[in-house]
Design a protein around this motif. Structure first.
Motif, PDB file in Angstrom:
ATOM      1  N   SER A 116       0.825  -1.205   0.000  1.00 49.87           N
ATOM      2  CA  SER A 116       0.000   0.000   0.000  1.00 49.87           C
ATOM      3  C   SER A 116       0.861   1.259   0.000  1.00 49.87           C
ATOM      4  N   ASP A 117       0.529   2.189  -0.891  1.00 52.07           N
ATOM      5  CA  ASP A 117       1.193   3.495  -0.961  1.00 52.07           C
ATOM      6  C   ASP A 117       0.197   4.544  -0.465  1.00 52.07           C
ATOM      7  N   PRO A 118       0.600   5.426   0.463  1.00 53.25           N
ATOM      8  CA  PRO A 118      -0.338   6.423   0.998  1.00 53.25           C
ATOM      9  C   PRO A 118      -0.897   7.371  -0.062  1.00 53.25           C
ATOM     10  N   ASN A 119      -0.264   7.445  -1.222  1.00 55.30           N
ATOM     11  CA  ASN A 119      -0.773   8.298  -2.294  1.00 55.30           C
ATOM     12  C   ASN A 119      -1.572   7.513  -3.334  1.00 55.30           C
ATOM     13  N   CYS A 120      -1.990   6.324  -2.964  1.00 54.33           N
ATOM     14  CA  CYS A 120      -2.739   5.462  -3.893  1.00 54.33           C
ATOM     15  C   CYS A 120      -4.223   5.496  -3.552  1.00 54.33           C
ATOM     16  N   GLY A 121      -5.022   6.053  -4.452  1.00 53.11           N
ATOM     17  CA  GLY A 121      -6.459   6.127  -4.231  1.00 53.11           C
ATOM     18  C   GLY A 121      -7.122   4.761  -4.178  1.00 53.11           C
ATOM     19  N   TYR A 122      -6.647   3.829  -5.001  1.00 55.87           N
ATOM     20  CA  TYR A 122      -7.216   2.482  -4.994  1.00 55.87           C
ATOM     21  C   TYR A 122      -6.901   1.754  -3.686  1.00 55.87           C
ATOM     22  N   CYS A 123      -5.786   2.121  -3.053  1.00 53.26           N
ATOM     23  CA  CYS A 123      -5.470   1.532  -1.743  1.00 53.26           C
ATOM     24  C   CYS A 123      -6.481   1.979  -0.693  1.00 53.26           C
ATOM     25  N   VAL A 124      -6.911   3.239  -0.804  1.00 57.21           N
ATOM     26  CA  VAL A 124      -7.936   3.751   0.113  1.00 57.21           C
ATOM     27  C   VAL A 124      -9.237   2.971  -0.063  1.00 57.21           C
ATOM     28  N   VAL A 125      -9.614   2.736  -1.329  1.00 52.20           N
ATOM     29  CA  VAL A 125     -10.836   1.978  -1.615  1.00 52.20           C
ATOM     30  C   VAL A 125     -10.706   0.549  -1.104  1.00 52.20           C
ATOM     31  N   PHE A 126      -9.544  -0.065  -1.332  1.00 50.17           N
ATOM     32  CA  PHE A 126      -9.335  -1.438  -0.875  1.00 50.17           C
ATOM     33  C   PHE A 126      -9.484  -1.535   0.639  1.00 50.17           C
ATOM     34  N   ARG A 127      -8.900  -0.599   1.338  1.00 48.96           N
ATOM     35  CA  ARG A 127      -8.980  -0.635   2.804  1.00 48.96           C
ATOM     36  C   ARG A 127     -10.418  -0.477   3.281  1.00 48.96           C
ATOM     37  N   GLU A 128     -11.174   0.384   2.638  1.00 43.24           N
ATOM     38  CA  GLU A 128     -12.580   0.562   3.003  1.00 43.24           C
ATOM     39  C   GLU A 128     -13.367  -0.724   2.781  1.00 43.24           C
ATOM     40  N   LYS A 129     -13.129  -1.369   1.645  1.00 44.06           N
ATOM     41  CA  LYS A 129     -13.835  -2.605   1.329  1.00 44.06           C
ATOM     42  C   LYS A 129     -13.441  -3.745   2.266  1.00 44.06           C
ATOM     43  N   ALA A 130     -12.205  -3.666   2.805  1.00 46.27           N
ATOM     44  CA  ALA A 130     -11.704  -4.746   3.662  1.00 46.27           C
ATOM     45  C   ALA A 130     -12.312  -4.733   5.054  1.00 46.27           C
ATOM     46  N   GLN A 131     -12.755  -3.581   5.540  1.00 45.07           N
ATOM     47  CA  GLN A 131     -13.157  -3.451   6.940  1.00 45.07           C
ATOM     48  C   GLN A 131     -14.218  -4.455   7.391  1.00 45.07           C
ATOM     49  N   PRO A 132     -15.292  -4.686   6.630  1.00 44.42           N
ATOM     50  CA  PRO A 132     -16.299  -5.652   7.103  1.00 44.42           C
ATOM     51  C   PRO A 132     -15.749  -7.066   7.258  1.00 44.42           C
TER      52      PRO A 132
END
Length: 264
Positions: free
Chosen positions: A137-153
Motif C-alpha cells: 500500500s502506498d499512501p498516495n494510492c487512491g485504490y489503496c484507500v478503496v481497498f482498505r474501506e472494502k476490507a473493513q467488514p
C-alpha cells in the motif's frame, strides 16, 4: 622434423601456444553475451529475459520482467534492432498479451509468505486471526484507500490485514509511508492519510529518519522482487495453501470468495 629441447625449445613452443590460444581469449565475452547486442543492452539495464520464441513476421520474440513489469520485445530480422511494446495483427488482436501468457513463467512464490511476514507492515484486525492477508500500500494510492474501506467488514470475521507500506507513486510517498510505520498508533496515522487523499502532503523525504527510510525502501525492493509494479497488490493463500496474488484493486467477488473468504 625439428625437435627443440631445453630452455630455447620451451620458449618457442610457448610462443606458438600463445599464438594459438590468444584469439580464444576473446571468446568468453562473446560466448557470455547470451543475447544479440540490442537485447543485451536492455539486460544490462535490468531486464530479466525469461523466454524467447519465434514471433510472427520472421521476428524473434522475447518476454521478461523489469521493475515488476512484464515486457515483450521483438528482434528485427537484421538482428540489430529491437521493438518494445504491443504487437497486434490485422484483426486488432493483441498478440503480445498472448505471448506473455504463453511464454512468461509464473513467478515462484514458494518462499514469498515468509518474506512478506518479515517485511515492515501495519496490522488491522485480530492479531490471533486464523487467516492473514498482505497488501502493498502506498499512501498516495487512491485504490489503496478503496481497498482498505472494502476490507473493513471482512476483518470483523477474524481476518488480519497487514499493510506493507511502500513509497513509489509520488515524491511524498516515502515520507508518508515512513510516518505510518514510525507512528505510535500506525492505524490511526494510516487513517489520517486516507482522509487527506488526494491532497498532497508536503513533507520532504529528506526529513525521514534513516531507520524508517530503510524500512520503506526494503518494502519497495520486496515489492519489485515479487514482480508487482502497482498498488494495491494483494497476497493471500488459497484453500490448498498456495500463495496467490492480485495486482490492482480486486473486484468484489474476488474479495469475498478468495482474498477475504471466511477462515477455515
Amino acid at each position: 622434423m625439428i625437435i627443440l629441447s631445453g630452455k630455447a625449445g620451451g620458449i618457442i613452443i610457448l610462443r606458438r601456444f600463445i599464438k594459438v590460444i590468444s584469439p580464444l581469449l576473446l571468446l568468453p565475452s562473446l560466448a557470455m553475451a547470451a543475447y544479440p547486442d540490442a537485447v543485451q543492452v536492455l539486460v544490462d539495464e535490468g531486464l530479466k529475459v525469461e523466454a524467447s520464441f519465434d514471433a510472427p513476421g520472421g521476428l524473434k520474440g522475447f518476454v521478461g520482467r523489469r521493475n515488476g513489469h512484464s515486457i515483450s520485445l521483438y528482434l528485427m530480422p537484421d538482428g540489430e534492432h529491437v521493438v518494445i511494446g504491443k504487437m497486434v495483427d490485422g484483426f486488432g488482436q493483441d498478440l503480445s498479451a498472448e505471448h506473455l501468457r504463453n511464454w512468461l513463467p509464473k513467478p515462484d512464490l514458494t518462499g514469498a509468505w515468509q518474506e512478506l511476514a518479515d517485511s515492515a507492515w501495519v496490522s488491522e484486525g485480530p492479531s490471533d486471526a486464523k487467516r492473514i492477508v498482505y497488501v502493498f500500500s502506498d499512501p498516495n494510492c487512491g485504490y489503496c484507500v478503496v481497498f482498505r474501506e472494502k476490507a473493513q467488514p471482512f476483518l470483523e470475521r477474524g481476518i488480519e490485514l497487514r499493510h506493507i507500506m511502500v513509497g513509489i507513486i509520488q515524491p511524498s510517498s516515502l515520507a508518508k509511508a515512513a510516518s505510518v510505520l514510525g507512528a505510535e498508533d500506525p492505524v490511526k496515522k494510516l487513517e489520517f492519510h486516507d482522509s487527506q487523499f488526494p491532497r498532497d502532503w508536503l513533507e520532504s523525504e529528506e526529513n525521514v529518519p534513516q531507520d524508517l527510510r530503510r524500512l520503506v525502501q526494503s518494502n519497495n525492493q520486496l515489492m519489485e522482487s515479487l514482480f508487482v509494479a502497482a498498488t494495491p497488490s494483494v497476497f493471500y493463500k488459497d484453500r490448498d495453501g498456495a500463495i496467490r496474488k492480485i495486482v490492482g484493486l480486486p473486484d468484489d467477488s474476488a474479495l469475498s470468495e478468495a482474498v477475504f473468504r471466511d477462515p477455515e
